[in-house]
Motif scaffolding. Structure first.
Motif, PDB file in Angstrom:
ATOM      1  N   ARG A  23       0.814  -1.206   0.000  1.00  0.00           N
ATOM      2  CA  ARG A  23       0.000   0.000   0.000  1.00  0.00           C
ATOM      3  C   ARG A  23       0.856   1.269   0.000  1.00  0.00           C
ATOM      4  N   ASP A  24       0.400   2.301  -0.763  1.00  0.00           N
ATOM      5  CA  ASP A  24       1.061   3.615  -0.739  1.00  0.00           C
ATOM      6  C   ASP A  24       0.431   4.522   0.303  1.00  0.00           C
ATOM      7  N   THR A  25      -0.836   4.307   0.620  1.00  0.00           N
ATOM      8  CA  THR A  25      -1.529   5.175   1.573  1.00  0.00           C
ATOM      9  C   THR A  25      -1.015   4.920   2.977  1.00  0.00           C
ATOM     10  N   ILE A  26      -0.856   6.034   3.725  1.00  0.00           N
ATOM     11  CA  ILE A  26      -0.440   5.896   5.113  1.00  0.00           C
ATOM     12  C   ILE A  26      -1.613   6.247   5.993  1.00  0.00           C
ATOM     13  N   GLN A  27      -1.860   5.488   7.011  1.00  0.00           N
ATOM     14  CA  GLN A  27      -3.018   5.710   7.877  1.00  0.00           C
ATOM     15  C   GLN A  27      -2.721   6.842   8.838  1.00  0.00           C
ATOM     16  N   TYR A  28      -2.701   8.075   8.288  1.00  0.00           N
ATOM     17  CA  TYR A  28      -2.435   9.253   9.119  1.00  0.00           C
ATOM     18  C   TYR A  28      -3.676   9.500   9.952  1.00  0.00           C
ATOM     19  N   PRO A  29      -3.636   9.867  11.201  1.00  0.00           N
ATOM     20  CA  PRO A  29      -2.438  10.137  11.992  1.00  0.00           C
ATOM     21  C   PRO A  29      -1.904   8.938  12.771  1.00  0.00           C
ATOM     22  N   GLU A  30      -2.538   7.750  12.622  1.00  0.00           N
ATOM     23  CA  GLU A  30      -1.994   6.613  13.368  1.00  0.00           C
ATOM     24  C   GLU A  30      -0.586   6.306  12.921  1.00  0.00           C
ATOM     25  N   LYS A  31      -0.388   6.408  11.605  1.00  0.00           N
ATOM     26  CA  LYS A  31       0.958   6.165  11.080  1.00  0.00           C
ATOM     27  C   LYS A  31       1.452   7.430  10.421  1.00  0.00           C
ATOM     28  N   ARG A  32       2.758   7.713  10.449  1.00  0.00           N
ATOM     29  CA  ARG A  32       3.304   8.921   9.849  1.00  0.00           C
ATOM     30  C   ARG A  32       4.467   8.618   8.956  1.00  0.00           C
ATOM     31  N   ARG A  33       4.593   9.439   7.965  1.00  0.00           N
ATOM     32  CA  ARG A  33       5.650   9.238   6.986  1.00  0.00           C
ATOM     33  C   ARG A  33       7.006   9.681   7.556  1.00  0.00           C
ATOM     34  N   GLU A  34       8.028   9.019   7.153  1.00  0.00           N
ATOM     35  CA  GLU A  34       9.391   9.435   7.516  1.00  0.00           C
ATOM     36  C   GLU A  34       9.811  10.553   6.580  1.00  0.00           C
ATOM     37  N   TYR A  35      10.344  11.617   7.129  1.00  0.00           N
ATOM     38  CA  TYR A  35      10.832  12.686   6.252  1.00  0.00           C
ATOM     39  C   TYR A  35      12.339  12.704   6.253  1.00  0.00           C
ATOM     40  N   SER A  36      12.883  13.293   5.229  1.00  0.00           N
ATOM     41  CA  SER A  36      14.326  13.505   5.186  1.00  0.00           C
ATOM     42  C   SER A  36      14.709  14.470   6.301  1.00  0.00           C
ATOM     43  N   PRO A  37      15.846  14.277   6.903  1.00  0.00           N
ATOM     44  CA  PRO A  37      16.250  15.224   7.950  1.00  0.00           C
ATOM     45  C   PRO A  37      16.364  16.644   7.416  1.00  0.00           C
ATOM     46  N   ARG A  38      16.450  16.799   6.102  1.00  0.00           N
ATOM     47  CA  ARG A  38      16.580  18.151   5.537  1.00  0.00           C
ATOM     48  C   ARG A  38      15.232  18.793   5.257  1.00  0.00           C
ATOM     49  N   PHE A  39      14.152  18.075   5.612  1.00  0.00           N
ATOM     50  CA  PHE A  39      12.827  18.627   5.356  1.00  0.00           C
ATOM     51  C   PHE A  39      12.687  19.978   6.063  1.00  0.00           C
ATOM     52  N   ARG A  40      12.040  20.936   5.377  1.00  0.00           N
ATOM     53  CA  ARG A  40      11.915  22.265   5.980  1.00  0.00           C
ATOM     54  C   ARG A  40      10.508  22.453   6.519  1.00  0.00           C
ATOM     55  N   GLY A  41      10.373  22.262   7.827  1.00  0.00           N
ATOM     56  CA  GLY A  41       9.083  22.471   8.485  1.00  0.00           C
ATOM     57  C   GLY A  41       9.158  23.655   9.424  1.00  0.00           C
ATOM     58  N   LYS A  42       8.485  23.524  10.562  1.00  0.00           N
ATOM     59  CA  LYS A  42       8.409  24.630  11.517  1.00  0.00           C
ATOM     60  C   LYS A  42       9.789  24.979  12.085  1.00  0.00           C
ATOM     61  N   HIS A  43       9.955  26.250  12.422  1.00  0.00           N
ATOM     62  CA  HIS A  43      11.242  26.743  12.921  1.00  0.00           C
ATOM     63  C   HIS A  43      11.478  26.358  14.364  1.00  0.00           C
ATOM     64  N   MET A  44      12.725  26.396  14.768  1.00  0.00           N
ATOM     65  CA  MET A  44      13.078  26.337  16.180  1.00  0.00           C
ATOM     66  C   MET A  44      14.248  27.279  16.430  1.00  0.00           C
ATOM     67  N   LEU A  45      14.410  27.682  17.670  1.00  0.00           N
ATOM     68  CA  LEU A  45      15.571  28.485  18.064  1.00  0.00           C
ATOM     69  C   LEU A  45      16.437  27.619  18.957  1.00  0.00           C
ATOM     70  N   ALA A  46      17.698  27.477  18.591  1.00  0.00           N
ATOM     71  CA  ALA A  46      18.562  26.540  19.306  1.00  0.00           C
ATOM     72  C   ALA A  46      19.218  27.207  20.521  1.00  0.00           C
ATOM     73  N   GLN A  47      19.613  26.376  21.463  1.00  0.00           N
ATOM     74  CA  GLN A  47      20.348  26.835  22.639  1.00  0.00           C
ATOM     75  C   GLN A  47      21.616  26.015  22.762  1.00  0.00           C
ATOM     76  N   ASP A  48      22.613  26.552  23.471  1.00  0.00           N
ATOM     77  CA  ASP A  48      23.815  25.736  23.676  1.00  0.00           C
ATOM     78  C   ASP A  48      23.643  24.886  24.939  1.00  0.00           C
ATOM     79  N   GLU A  49      24.691  24.129  25.273  1.00  0.00           N
ATOM     80  CA  GLU A  49      24.551  23.173  26.383  1.00  0.00           C
ATOM     81  C   GLU A  49      24.201  23.873  27.693  1.00  0.00           C
TER      82      GLU A  49
END
Ligand code: SF4
Ligand code: SF4
Ligand code: SF4
Ligand code: SF4
Ligand code: FES
Lengths: 145, 758
Positions: A23-49
């Protein structure tokens, strides 16, 4: 008449044959697709240790953003408590996720690698105002589960 | 003229021009750090390298004067390599912290590195660390790491201003800029070094971390604080002004220097005392309700007693267009001719004598008549110094205190208190003058081009100035009035009388009960009118006082209505400065609360009165003199003398007064840090006799029943037996004292002071 049945049977055959296929269909939201780590979604602001914000409020992301989605207000660190790793920090940092076109230019412009686009892409909200992510929200990046 | 060729283009320039300026005339930009036209060549930074044919090495364009037939190349491989090398050196110890630097985005080190730099740094060792937040003054921070040692700041304060307060310290790579003996720079012109610094080393503390060049509105404006009207740029962010910078005007030979009283008081528009809300009968009201009520009341007065029962006084701080709208409103809607500018001085300048800054730059003699430009109109002091650098200028001070100073040396002629005009009359009369005074007479009459800076305090001086111009015959005589209000010449352009008598008549009518309503547009008669007692009687007697403006005058309970108006930086319009030049100022901020432009306010008032006002087009520039207000033709003047005043009883002090922009600037939270705690001045001997400590302390000024307490400072420029009280000081209203009668001075009683303090 007969040819009609034939055609239907033919069509059903394709359908039934497909049942065996993976099957190509994914049962969202029970199942979720894997995205590339380079996917550009929502922003975040990083902090150091040490918990210091990387963002120094330089406003370069604001300047580069083609959609005028970012607003930065900078200030000097209050008293002796540094907020970022230097004496300047962003008091206000807002991204309007409705305006944003997820181009990633902000990420690219940031001299301190503070603003980053995470793979998180579940951005639905009931009101437009909720689509403006403030600093607090961006400092606690959401995780997809 | 010298003919030379730059990048293959021919140009001829006057002898002594530097190559960099000649190139600029052709529109060819040669990068500079240390060079500035106001400061002259130095040759410290070497970024301006150019190739000149027949010269073996690259030359610095800022120190090389043009020669006949010179062939200059401002580009090419040799020049590029040279500049690249210099930039690489400059960046060796530069911290490269552009993201946190206020100058980032408008920095010449960034720009030149981008245009001419190599993009790579071969220096791998760690950079020298220095102090990042070195406080140069209350307003200025120095980041020693970012400094490129161009010395502009040092030379500006030391040479241009004449107040050496910055210096270089250390040798070689350890050289840094620092203040002299660690004392903060206190010059009122120190803020200019922020504009002069080509990199982000000298920073404005109030603007620190506030904004970046791409998220601001940066508009051309003029400083609104004193009548010099310095050309400037206002920076607005999120609807608030956050910075004021100088704006050079090359065609006027103006380098755009400001004084700190103007540069750091832009925040007055957001001061907590600013009127942002309409009040009716002392209670907050919506703007529309207040306007409707005021309009109806005015209409009733006009119906009952005619338009003449209403008078209008303007403080002349709004734009020319707004003053004009006010004048139209007064004449058309109310139907009154009682309309005048409220001036803090009683003298009326004869307009035919009104001079220009160009006159000042060309002057051979300057008479300071009662005016101390350093304190009253600070940038005029710099203009005077610039004129003196260009050619010899004789400076005479004639006032009731010393008016010249070490940075503006000249001859001082100190008159008896209140006798300045009388003295001038005696000098012009020319009879029985002793040595020095005879010299003054000769100087005044014989100098080629005379400019008088007049403070307008003594009305008798007006006729004498006309007489002086008459006696000088063909030799040009120009007068620059140093008194406020800031846009009084703009109000004159708008057709409002600025004569003292006009305002005085209105207040007399009010005091005698002939007025039913008084409209004040940003005018504060109690604080500013030269006769404070008359103003007080007038405000007590007139049944209704309607105020519109930025800061409501005290006492507020005397005002029937207060209507907020939009201020400087919030509207676009023109202002006229003290040379009568009209200058456009653009808005960069939003008017707070209910504040609205005067034009919109008066049309709304007129509608509420039932006399809709149609404002025809008005162009302040539509005048035969273009951007100057018209000067009427000269009238033949008769010579005049002034009577001497009776001698004062012994043991009493005589009051001197004058303008001090440090006191009279609008309320500002930023400038609070340099507020003068000791605004009064006494001669040191007098201070000793009183037992006043150094630098000063609280004294009590008494006249009859009136007692005021304020801080006083020792000042050798005040003659003994006199006390200087700046105009418009709330603690000691000089306009409520009878200057002819003298005052009593004592050390303030600390106990009573404590009780009096809230
Ligand atoms: S991803 Fe692009 S559009 Fe979105 S905030 Fe960043 S720069 Fe702006
Ligand atoms: S996120 Fe990066 S680019 Fe944006 S203001 Fe902060 S430091 Fe500057
Ligand atoms: S502080 Fe600025 S103006 Fe002064 S020497 Fe350094 S770079 Fe030049
Ligand atoms: S001299 Fe007057 S107009 Fe100029 S900056 Fe100072 S206060 Fe403003
Ligand atoms: S600008 Fe010519 S040496 Fe500095």
């Amino acid at each position: 008449m007969l040819s009609g049945f034939k055609a239907i049977a033919n069509g059903l055959k394709t359908t039934l044959l497909m049942l065996k296929e993976p099957r190509d269909t994914i049962q969202y939201p029970e199942k979720r697709r894997e995205y590339s780590p380079r996917f550009r979604g929502k922003h975040m602001l990083a902090q150091d240790e040490d918990g210091h914000e990387l963002c120094v409020g330089c406003g370069l992301c604001e300047a580069v953003c083609p959609a005028h989605a970012i607003r930065v207000v900078a200030a000097g660190a209050p008293g002796s408590r540094p907020v970022s790793w230097t004496e300047r920090y962003a008091v206000d940092y807002e991204v309007d996720l409705i305006r944003c076109i997820f181009c990633g230019m902000c990420e690219e412009a940031c001299p301190t690698n503070a603003v980053r686009l995470t793979p998180f892409n579940e951005l639905a909200a009931y009101s437009r105002l909720d689509m403006v992510a403030d600093k607090e929200e961006l400092l606690a990046p959401p995780v997809r589960n | 003229m010298i003919q030379l060729s730059i990048d293959g283009r021919e140009i001829s320039v006057p002898e002594g021009t530097m190559v960099v300026d000649a190139a600029a005339k052709l529109g060819i930009e040669i990068p500079v750090y240390c060079y500035h036209q106001a400061l002259g060549p130095l040759g410290a930074c070497r970024i301006c390298l150019v190739e000149i044919e027949k010269m073996p090495k690259l030359q610095t364009a800022c120190t090389t004067a043009v020669r006949e037939g010179m062939v200059v190349h401002t580009g090419g491989p040799a020049v590029e390599k040279g500049r690249q090398g210099i930039l690489e050196f400059l960046l060796i110890n530069h911290p490269l912290d552009c993201p946190v630097c206020d100058k980032g985005g408008e920095c010449f080190l960034q720009d030149y590195s981008f245009w001419y730099g190599s993009g790579k740094n071969r220096f791998e060792e760690s950079k020298i660390q220095r102090q990042k937040d070195y406080p140069v003054s209350d307003y200025i921070l120095l980041d020693q790491e970012r400094c490129v040692l161009c010395q502009r700041c040092i030379r500006f304060l030391g040479e241009y201003v004449g107040e050496e307060q910055l210096m270089l310290e250390g040798r070689g790579v350890h050289t840094v800029v620092s203040t002299v003996e660690g004392q903060p720079a206190h010059s009122p012109y120190a803020g200019n070094v922020i504009d002069l610094c080509p990199v982000g080393a000298l920073l404005s503390e109030p603007y620190h971390f506030k904004a970046r060049p791409w998220n601001i509105e940066r508009e051309e404006t003029v400083c609104s604080v004193c009548p010099v009207g310095c050309a400037s740029l206002v920076t607005g962010r999120d609807g608030h002004p956050v910075r004021l910078e100088g704006r050079p005007q090359p065609d006027l030979d103006d380098y755009g220097f400001l004084c700190d009283h103007g540069r750091f008081t832009y925040d007055f528009v957001n001061h907590p005392a600013r009127l942002e809300q309409a009040f009716l009968d002392g209670k907050p009201a919506s703007a529309s309700a207040a306007v409707a009520a005021v309009g109806e009341r005015l209409a009733r007065v006009v119906e009952k007693s005619g338009g003449g029962a209403v008078a209008v006084l303007t403080g002349a701080v709004h734009t020319v267009e707004e003053e004009w709208a006010l004048a139209q409103f007064a004449r058309e809607s109310i139907g009154t001719s009682r309309l005048a500018v409220l001036k803090p001085v009683a003298g009326d300048l004869p307009l035919p004598l009104l001079g220009t800054y160009a006159d000042l730059a060309a002057a051979t003699g300057v008479l300071l008549l009662g005016a101390d430009p350093y304190e009253a109109v600070p940038v005029m002091h710099l203009k005077l110094r610039a004129a003196r650098r260009a050619h010899p200028v004789a400076v005479w001070g004639l006032g009731d205190r010393v008016l010249t100073r070490s940075t503006l040396p000249g001859e001082d002629f100190v008159a008896e208190p209140g006798q300045v005009a009388a003295r001038l009359g005696v000098v012009l009369g020319g009879e029985a003058l002793d040595g020095r005074w005879a010299e003054l007479r000769r100087g005044l009459l014989e100098t080629e081009r005379l400019v008088v800076l007049w403070d307008g305090a003594d009305p008798a001086a007006a006729a004498l100035l006309a007489a002086l111009a008459g006696q000088r015959g063909e030799r040009p005589t120009a007068v620059l009035p140093t008194h406020g209000p800031r846009n009084w010449l703009g109000a004159v352009r708008a057709g409002i009388s600025a004569e003292h008598a006009a305002a005085a008549r209105i207040l007399e009518d009010a005091a005698e009960g002939r007025l039913e309503a008084l409209i004040l547009l940003a005018a504060d008669p109690l604080r500013d009118f030269p006769d404070g007692d008359l103003a007080a009687r007038a405000l007590e007697r007139v049944p209704a006082v309607y105020f519109a403006g930025w800061f409501a005058p005290e006492p507020r309970h005397a005002l029937s209505a207060m209507l907020p108006t939009a201020a400087w930086a919030e509207v676009t319009g023109t202002y006229a400065n003290m040379e009568g030049r009209l200058q456009v100022a653009h808005g960069a901020a939003a008017a707070p609360g209910q504040a609205r432009p005067v034009r919109s306010l008066v049309t709304a008032l007129a509608r509420a009165m039932g006399h809709p006002l149609r404002l025809p087009d008005f162009d302040p520039f539509q005048d035969q003199d273009g951007d100057r207000i018209a000067r009427p033709a000269k009238q033949p003047a008769e010579s005049a003398g002034a009577p001497a005043r009776p001698a004062l009883p012994p043991g009493e002090w005589r009051v001197l007064t004058g303008d001090m922009v440090a006191v009279s600037h609008p309320p500002s939270e930023i400038a609070e840090r340099t507020r003068e705690p000791l605004p009064l001045r006494l001669h040191p001997h007098d201070a000793d006799e009183l037992g006043l400590g150094a630098p000063g302390g609280l004294i009590e000024v008494a006249q009859g029943e009136r007692r005021f307490v304020a801080g006083a400072r020792r000042d050798a420029r005040i003659p003994a037996g006199r006390v200087f009280i700046p105009r418009g000081l709330a603690d000691v209203p000089a306009n409520r004292l009878d200057h002819g009668a003298g005052v009593k001075i004592a050390l303030a009683d600390p106990v009573r002071e404590e009780v009096a303090a809230p």
